[in-house]
Design a protein around this motif. Structure first.
Motif, short mmCIF file in Angstrom:
data_model
loop_
_atom_site.label_atom_id
_atom_site.label_comp_id
_atom_site.label_asym_id
_atom_site.label_seq_id
_atom_site.Cartn_x
_atom_site.Cartn_y
_atom_site.Cartn_z
N VAL A 34 0.99 -1.08 0.15
CA VAL A 34 -0.13 -0.01 0.04
C VAL A 34 0.81 1.14 0.07
O VAL A 34 1.63 1.51 1.03
CB VAL A 34 -0.86 -0.03 1.36
CG1 VAL A 34 -2.13 1.31 1.26
CG2 VAL A 34 -1.82 -1.25 1.08
N ALA A 35 0.89 1.98 -1.05
CA ALA A 35 1.91 3.04 -1.24
C ALA A 35 1.70 4.17 -0.50
O ALA A 35 0.46 4.35 0.26
CB ALA A 35 1.65 3.61 -2.61
N ILE A 50 2.41 -8.17 3.39
CA ILE A 50 2.03 -7.13 3.23
C ILE A 50 2.89 -5.93 3.88
O ILE A 50 3.29 -6.02 4.76
CB ILE A 50 0.39 -6.81 3.30
CG1 ILE A 50 -0.04 -5.48 2.73
CG2 ILE A 50 0.10 -7.05 4.74
CD1 ILE A 50 -1.46 -5.19 2.98
N GLN A 51 3.04 -4.82 3.00
CA GLN A 51 3.76 -3.56 3.46
C GLN A 51 3.02 -2.34 3.58
O GLN A 51 2.26 -2.08 2.44
CB GLN A 51 5.04 -3.14 2.79
CG GLN A 51 6.14 -4.29 2.87
CD GLN A 51 7.41 -3.94 1.99
OE1 GLN A 51 7.55 -2.90 1.42
NE2 GLN A 51 8.50 -4.82 2.51
N ILE A 52 2.83 -1.96 4.50
CA ILE A 52 1.87 -0.55 4.45
C ILE A 52 2.93 0.72 4.60
O ILE A 52 3.24 0.91 5.78
CB ILE A 52 0.84 -0.60 5.80
CG1 ILE A 52 0.10 -1.93 5.74
CG2 ILE A 52 -0.11 0.74 5.70
CD1 ILE A 52 -0.84 -2.05 4.65
N TRP A 53 2.73 1.53 3.60
CA TRP A 53 3.42 2.67 3.59
C TRP A 53 2.27 3.85 3.77
O TRP A 53 3.01 4.83 4.14
CB TRP A 53 4.19 3.07 2.31
CG TRP A 53 5.37 1.95 2.22
CD1 TRP A 53 5.51 0.71 1.87
CD2 TRP A 53 6.76 2.34 2.67
NE1 TRP A 53 6.69 0.12 1.86
CE2 TRP A 53 7.51 1.02 2.19
CE3 TRP A 53 7.42 3.36 2.99
CZ2 TRP A 53 8.93 0.96 2.52
CZ3 TRP A 53 8.65 3.15 3.34
CH2 TRP A 53 9.35 2.02 3.01
N MET A 70 5.23 0.26 7.82
CA MET A 70 6.49 0.91 7.68
C MET A 70 6.33 2.28 8.52
O MET A 70 5.52 2.70 8.84
CB MET A 70 6.63 1.10 6.26
CG MET A 70 6.77 0.04 5.41
SD MET A 70 7.63 -1.56 6.06
CE MET A 70 9.19 -1.10 5.36
N HIS A 71 7.43 3.11 8.32
CA HIS A 71 7.81 4.39 9.34
C HIS A 71 6.49 5.29 8.80
O HIS A 71 6.25 5.77 9.61
CB HIS A 71 9.08 4.77 8.90
CG HIS A 71 9.37 6.04 9.46
ND1 HIS A 71 9.53 6.15 10.85
CD2 HIS A 71 9.76 7.25 9.15
CE1 HIS A 71 9.59 7.22 11.17
NE2 HIS A 71 9.73 8.08 10.31
N ALA A 72 6.26 5.30 7.71
CA ALA A 72 5.38 6.45 6.92
C ALA A 72 3.80 5.60 7.10
O ALA A 72 2.95 6.42 7.27
CB ALA A 72 5.26 6.87 5.46
N GLY A 73 3.61 4.67 7.50
CA GLY A 73 2.56 3.80 7.35
C GLY A 73 1.52 4.02 8.63
O GLY A 73 1.84 4.46 9.73
N ARG A 74 0.27 3.95 8.50
CA ARG A 74 -0.85 4.08 9.70
C ARG A 74 -2.03 3.16 9.35
O ARG A 74 -2.22 3.08 8.18
CB ARG A 74 -1.42 5.50 9.71
CG ARG A 74 -2.23 5.70 10.74
CD ARG A 74 -2.25 7.13 11.24
NE ARG A 74 -3.67 7.39 11.96
CZ ARG A 74 -3.54 7.05 13.35
NH1 ARG A 74 -2.64 6.45 13.81
NH2 ARG A 74 -4.66 7.42 14.00
N VAL A 75 -2.47 2.38 10.36
CA VAL A 75 -3.44 1.48 10.28
C VAL A 75 -4.36 1.70 11.50
O VAL A 75 -3.77 1.68 12.55
CB VAL A 75 -2.94 0.07 10.34
CG1 VAL A 75 -4.17 -1.03 10.32
CG2 VAL A 75 -2.13 -0.22 9.06
N ASP A 89 2.23 3.70 12.72
CA ASP A 89 1.36 3.89 13.74
C ASP A 89 0.27 3.07 13.62
O ASP A 89 -0.32 2.90 12.43
CB ASP A 89 0.84 5.35 13.66
CG ASP A 89 1.88 6.47 14.03
OD1 ASP A 89 2.51 6.34 14.96
OD2 ASP A 89 1.78 7.38 13.55
N VAL A 90 -0.25 2.34 14.74
CA VAL A 90 -1.25 1.39 14.59
C VAL A 90 -2.23 1.81 15.79
O VAL A 90 -1.91 1.83 17.08
CB VAL A 90 -0.93 -0.25 14.79
CG1 VAL A 90 -1.95 -1.25 14.95
CG2 VAL A 90 0.10 -0.48 13.61
N GLU A 91 -3.49 1.64 15.26
CA GLU A 91 -4.52 1.93 16.52
C GLU A 91 -5.57 0.84 16.30
O GLU A 91 -6.35 0.89 15.30
CB GLU A 91 -5.23 3.25 16.18
CG GLU A 91 -6.16 3.62 17.55
CD GLU A 91 -6.79 5.00 17.34
OE1 GLU A 91 -7.96 5.53 17.77
OE2 GLU A 91 -5.82 6.00 16.89
N GLY A 92 -5.59 -0.07 17.38
CA GLY A 92 -6.70 -1.36 17.01
C GLY A 92 -5.96 -2.39 17.79
O GLY A 92 -5.12 -2.43 18.72
#
Length: 162
Positions: A34-35, A50-53, A70-75, A89-92
């Motif tokens: 995910v770009a 899977i990589q989350i950017w 990844m460093h710029a990723g948020r979920v 960042d992950v919230e959940g």
């Protein structure tokens, strides 16, 4: 003159074999990305890594592989995979066998995992629950209860840690 025809025939199968080997290794290392500038809303089901950017709002489920934030990723949502690596960042809720929060990683929520590590600089706010692999850590032992007053036999099972 005589060797050129046999050399050309020998080279073709080798190059086809190398190409087949490259395709097989590429399939074994399937990775969804995910770009950085993208926002994805909805659930994701993947069989590879899977990589989350970018940003994902929804649940991510991986059957065989790893989720890497990844460093710029948020979920925002529930993550479920054999391995989860957080550098964004992950919230959940995170459900995994192994969970690693790296230097820039932040988890706000619930961690359900067998093993968890937090590197210096990583943040975790929330609740942690240890989950063990039931097939490896528990054995079921049948027991027969025999009483002197009653001729009936009761069967009971006891779970013990391996």
């Amino acid at each position: 003159m005589f060797g050129k025809k046999s050399e050309a025939a020998a080279v073709e199968p080798v190059s086809q074999f190398v190409d087949d080997k490259k395709n097989a290794s590429a399939e074994a290392r399937r990775c969804t990305v995910v770009a950085k500038s993208s926002v994805f809303k909805g659930d994701i089901d993947v069989e590879g890594d899977i990589q989350i950017w970018g940003k994902v709002i929804g649940n991510i489920r991986v059957k065989e592989g790893a989720i890497r934030i990844m460093h710029a990723g948020r979920v925002e949502g529930e993550l479920s995979a054999p391995e989860i690596i957080i550098d964004g960042d992950v919230e959940g809720t995170c459900c995994a066998e192994t969970l690693d929060i790296l230097e820039h990683g932040e988890l706000r929520g619930i961690s359900r995992c067998g093993s968890m590590s937090i590197k210096r600089g990583g943040l975790f706010f929330g609740q942690s629950e240890r989950v063990e692999n039931k097939t490896a850590s528990e054995r079921v032992i049948p027991m027969i209860k025999d009483t002197n007053n009653d001729k009936s036999k009761d069967k009971a099972t006891v779970k013990t840690s391996a």
